[in-house]
Design a protein around this motif. Structure first.
Motif, PDB file in Angstrom:
ATOM      1  N   ARG A   7       1.190  13.034  -8.698  1.00  0.00           N
ATOM      2  CA  ARG A   7       0.789  12.051  -9.698  1.00  0.00           C
ATOM      3  C   ARG A   7      -0.555  11.404  -9.375  1.00  0.00           C
ATOM      4  NH1 ARG A   7       4.887   7.293 -11.713  1.00  0.00           N
ATOM      5  NH2 ARG A   7       3.552   6.386 -13.323  1.00  0.00           N
ATOM      6  N   PHE A   8      -0.822  11.166  -8.099  1.00  0.00           N
ATOM      7  CA  PHE A   8      -2.070  10.520  -7.705  1.00  0.00           C
ATOM      8  C   PHE A   8      -3.274  11.362  -8.116  1.00  0.00           C
ATOM      9  CE2 PHE A   8      -5.499  10.162  -4.552  1.00  0.00           C
ATOM     10  CZ  PHE A   8      -5.889   8.852  -4.798  1.00  0.00           C
ATOM     11  N   ILE A   9      -3.188  12.690  -7.891  1.00  0.00           N
ATOM     12  CA  ILE A   9      -4.307  13.562  -8.247  1.00  0.00           C
ATOM     13  C   ILE A   9      -4.481  13.598  -9.765  1.00  0.00           C
ATOM     14  CG2 ILE A   9      -5.233  15.913  -8.095  1.00  0.00           C
ATOM     15  CD1 ILE A   9      -3.751  16.242  -5.483  1.00  0.00           C
TER      16      ILE A   9
ATOM     17  N   ASN B 203       0.571  -0.227 -31.307  1.00  0.00           N
ATOM     18  CA  ASN B 203       1.782  -1.052 -31.193  1.00  0.00           C
ATOM     19  C   ASN B 203       2.953  -0.288 -30.610  1.00  0.00           C
ATOM     20  OD1 ASN B 203       0.387  -3.144 -32.333  1.00  0.00           O
ATOM     21  ND2 ASN B 203       1.203  -2.838 -34.386  1.00  0.00           N
ATOM     22  N   GLY B 204       3.032   1.014 -30.927  1.00  0.00           N
ATOM     23  CA  GLY B 204       4.171   1.795 -30.465  1.00  0.00           C
ATOM     24  C   GLY B 204       3.841   2.691 -29.302  1.00  0.00           C
ATOM     25  N   SER B 205       2.694   2.455 -28.658  1.00  0.00           N
ATOM     26  CA  SER B 205       2.263   3.343 -27.592  1.00  0.00           C
ATOM     27  C   SER B 205       3.091   3.156 -26.340  1.00  0.00           C
ATOM     28  CB  SER B 205       0.785   3.105 -27.267  1.00  0.00           C
ATOM     29  OG  SER B 205       0.598   1.799 -26.787  1.00  0.00           O
ATOM     30  N   MET B 206       3.111   4.213 -25.500  1.00  0.00           N
ATOM     31  CA  MET B 206       3.862   4.193 -24.264  1.00  0.00           C
ATOM     32  C   MET B 206       2.962   3.759 -23.124  1.00  0.00           C
ATOM     33  SD  MET B 206       5.818   7.826 -24.785  1.00  0.00           S
ATOM     34  CE  MET B 206       6.873   7.645 -23.357  1.00  0.00           C
ATOM     35  N   SER B 207       3.558   3.213 -22.072  1.00  0.00           N
ATOM     36  CA  SER B 207       2.799   2.853 -20.896  1.00  0.00           C
ATOM     37  C   SER B 207       2.260   4.103 -20.228  1.00  0.00           C
ATOM     38  CB  SER B 207       3.696   2.090 -19.909  1.00  0.00           C
ATOM     39  OG  SER B 207       3.008   1.889 -18.687  1.00  0.00           O
ATOM     40  N   PHE B 208       0.925   4.135 -20.053  1.00  0.00           N
ATOM     41  CA  PHE B 208       0.289   5.336 -19.542  1.00  0.00           C
ATOM     42  C   PHE B 208       0.754   5.680 -18.128  1.00  0.00           C
ATOM     43  CE2 PHE B 208      -3.330   7.285 -17.282  1.00  0.00           C
ATOM     44  CZ  PHE B 208      -3.404   8.452 -17.992  1.00  0.00           C
ATOM     45  N   LEU B 209       1.081   4.654 -17.330  1.00  0.00           N
ATOM     46  CA  LEU B 209       1.434   4.876 -15.938  1.00  0.00           C
ATOM     47  C   LEU B 209       2.936   5.039 -15.722  1.00  0.00           C
ATOM     48  CD1 LEU B 209      -0.990   2.318 -14.238  1.00  0.00           C
ATOM     49  CD2 LEU B 209      -1.261   4.788 -14.423  1.00  0.00           C
ATOM     50  N   SER B 210       3.727   5.028 -16.783  1.00  0.00           N
ATOM     51  CA  SER B 210       5.170   5.117 -16.623  1.00  0.00           C
ATOM     52  C   SER B 210       5.598   6.511 -16.207  1.00  0.00           C
ATOM     53  CB  SER B 210       5.882   4.728 -17.924  1.00  0.00           C
ATOM     54  OG  SER B 210       5.702   5.732 -18.900  1.00  0.00           O
ATOM     55  N   GLU B 211       6.747   6.596 -15.579  1.00  0.00           N
ATOM     56  CA  GLU B 211       7.271   7.877 -15.120  1.00  0.00           C
ATOM     57  C   GLU B 211       7.572   8.798 -16.306  1.00  0.00           C
ATOM     58  OE1 GLU B 211       8.180  10.865 -12.673  1.00  0.00           O
ATOM     59  OE2 GLU B 211       7.425   8.918 -12.024  1.00  0.00           O
ATOM     60  N   SER B 212       8.100   8.214 -17.390  1.00  0.00           N
ATOM     61  CA  SER B 212       8.433   9.032 -18.559  1.00  0.00           C
ATOM     62  C   SER B 212       7.181   9.626 -19.197  1.00  0.00           C
ATOM     63  CB  SER B 212       9.201   8.201 -19.590  1.00  0.00           C
ATOM     64  OG  SER B 212       8.423   7.098 -20.038  1.00  0.00           O
TER      65      SER B 212
ATOM     66  N   PHE C  54       4.314  10.296 -17.647  1.00  0.00           N
ATOM     67  CA  PHE C  54       3.826  11.338 -16.737  1.00  0.00           C
ATOM     68  C   PHE C  54       4.630  12.629 -16.909  1.00  0.00           C
ATOM     69  CE2 PHE C  54       4.200  13.648 -12.715  1.00  0.00           C
ATOM     70  CZ  PHE C  54       2.866  13.940 -12.464  1.00  0.00           C
ATOM     71  N   GLU C  55       5.949  12.502 -17.011  1.00  0.00           N
ATOM     72  CA  GLU C  55       6.788  13.687 -17.094  1.00  0.00           C
ATOM     73  C   GLU C  55       6.570  14.430 -18.416  1.00  0.00           C
ATOM     74  OE1 GLU C  55       9.381  16.615 -15.843  1.00  0.00           O
ATOM     75  OE2 GLU C  55       8.316  15.047 -14.749  1.00  0.00           O
ATOM     76  N   LEU C  56       6.447  13.678 -19.514  1.00  0.00           N
ATOM     77  CA  LEU C  56       6.175  14.317 -20.804  1.00  0.00           C
ATOM     78  C   LEU C  56       4.819  15.014 -20.799  1.00  0.00           C
ATOM     79  CD1 LEU C  56       7.489  11.574 -23.259  1.00  0.00           C
ATOM     80  CD2 LEU C  56       8.378  13.896 -23.058  1.00  0.00           C
ATOM     81  N   THR C  57       3.829  14.347 -20.218  1.00  0.00           N
ATOM     82  CA  THR C  57       2.493  14.939 -20.124  1.00  0.00           C
ATOM     83  C   THR C  57       2.517  16.184 -19.252  1.00  0.00           C
ATOM     84  OG1 THR C  57       1.519  12.730 -20.334  1.00  0.00           O
ATOM     85  CG2 THR C  57       0.072  14.491 -19.561  1.00  0.00           C
ATOM     86  N   ARG C  58       3.231  16.109 -18.151  1.00  0.00           N
ATOM     87  CA  ARG C  58       3.329  17.242 -17.223  1.00  0.00           C
ATOM     88  C   ARG C  58       3.911  18.471 -17.925  1.00  0.00           C
ATOM     89  NH1 ARG C  58       6.616  19.996 -13.779  1.00  0.00           N
ATOM     90  NH2 ARG C  58       8.453  19.021 -14.689  1.00  0.00           N
ATOM     91  N   LYS C  59       5.017  18.284 -18.616  1.00  0.00           N
ATOM     92  CA  LYS C  59       5.670  19.404 -19.283  1.00  0.00           C
ATOM     93  C   LYS C  59       4.777  19.995 -20.378  1.00  0.00           C
ATOM     94  CE  LYS C  59      10.460  17.933 -18.475  1.00  0.00           C
ATOM     95  NZ  LYS C  59      11.709  17.467 -19.113  1.00  0.00           N
TER      96      LYS C  59
END
Length: 264
Positions: free
Chosen positions: A147-149, A237-246, A248-253
């Motif tokens: 995640r850091f990279i 208004n409906g955006s997700m927290s960019f740093l959240s685990e969820s 990151f996981e959605l972006t990763r997939k």
């Protein structure tokens, strides 16, 4: 009669953004298609009531993500309307300026307007340039869950945008070619919608859709241009927290699917 703009607005659960969308909406000779990614009957009934009140089309689809819902909206638009431009729009936006005359010089391209947040942050271009060979390293980062990279790639993307705006304003251009447009408000001529449909990869639930469109457009030698004469406010208004685990996981997939589709 040809319609100037057909809007495809994908919604999920939050009805307040859609109410605000219609309160500020003032685009003549246009049609709106509300696509509800089903959450529950209560929200669906309210979404349908809002759509009916404003003479908008209403589609109910299962919640299979951004690409699935927007593809269904595009299909509906192509099947039922003769239009000049299709606009993929978030509900949490306010249109400050949109006109056919401003779009005329770039009428054969995908158009990324100037999108600013309530805090004044520019969101377009999402990516001025492709990462190129760096996509391989990004893929390995996601595959190993580093995640850091990944955050370093985000910092790199921000620096690229800063460099882009420095040169854009220095040369005083009215519009210029970019790699990827932000997905909150993307303007696509009908001929391009017909050529690229289905626009989105439905295996990707959320995130990286902009790069999917960029790669698909590039394959067909279609340009994406940044046009600041079109101005949009994105409330997020409906955006997700960019740093959240969820997130990151959605972006990763999604990125792994993107890479394996276009770069592997």
């Amino acid at each position: 009669m040809k319609i100037d703009f057909v809007f495809v607005v994908l919604v999920y659960r939050n009805t307040h953004d859609l109410k605000d969308f219609f309160e500020s909406f003032d685009v003549p000779n246009s049609k709106i298609i509300i696509v509800n990614s089903f959450y529950d009957l209560e929200s669906e009934q309210e979404f349908k009531h809002i759509a009916d009140t404003h003479n908008a089309d209403f589609l109910r689809v299962s919640n299979q993500g951004y690409g699935y819902g927007n593809n269904r909206g595009c299909e509906h638009a192509l099947r039922h309307y003769d239009f000049r431009f299709l606009i993929i729009s978030n509900p949490d936006i306010k249109i400050q300026r949109l006109s056919l005359s401003a779009l005329q010089p770039v009428a054969t391209s995908i158009v990324a307007p100037k999108i600013t947040t309530l805090k004044g942050k520019n969101q377009n271009p999402l990516m001025p340039f492709s990462l190129g060979r760096l996509n391989r390293w990004k893929y390995l980062t996601f595959r190993s869950h580093r995640r850091f990279i990944f955050l370093l790639f985000c910092i790199w993307a921000r620096l690229c945008r800063i460099a882009f705006f420095s040169f854009f304003f220095l040369f005083g251009k009215k519009y210029t070619q970019i790699y990827a447009a932000h997905g909150a408000f993307a303007i696509i001529p009908r001929s391009i919608v017909e050529q690229l449909h289905p626009i989105y990869n439905e295996e990707m639930f959320l995130f990286c859709e902009e790069e999917q469109l960029a790669q698909l457009a590039g394959k067909h030698r279609i340009k994406t241009v940044y046009l600041p004469a079109i101005k949009i406010v994105h409330k997020e208004n409906g955006s997700m927290s960019f740093l959240s685990e969820s997130t990151f996981e959605l972006t990763r997939k999604s990125f792994m699917i993107l890479y394996e589709t276009w770069f592997k």
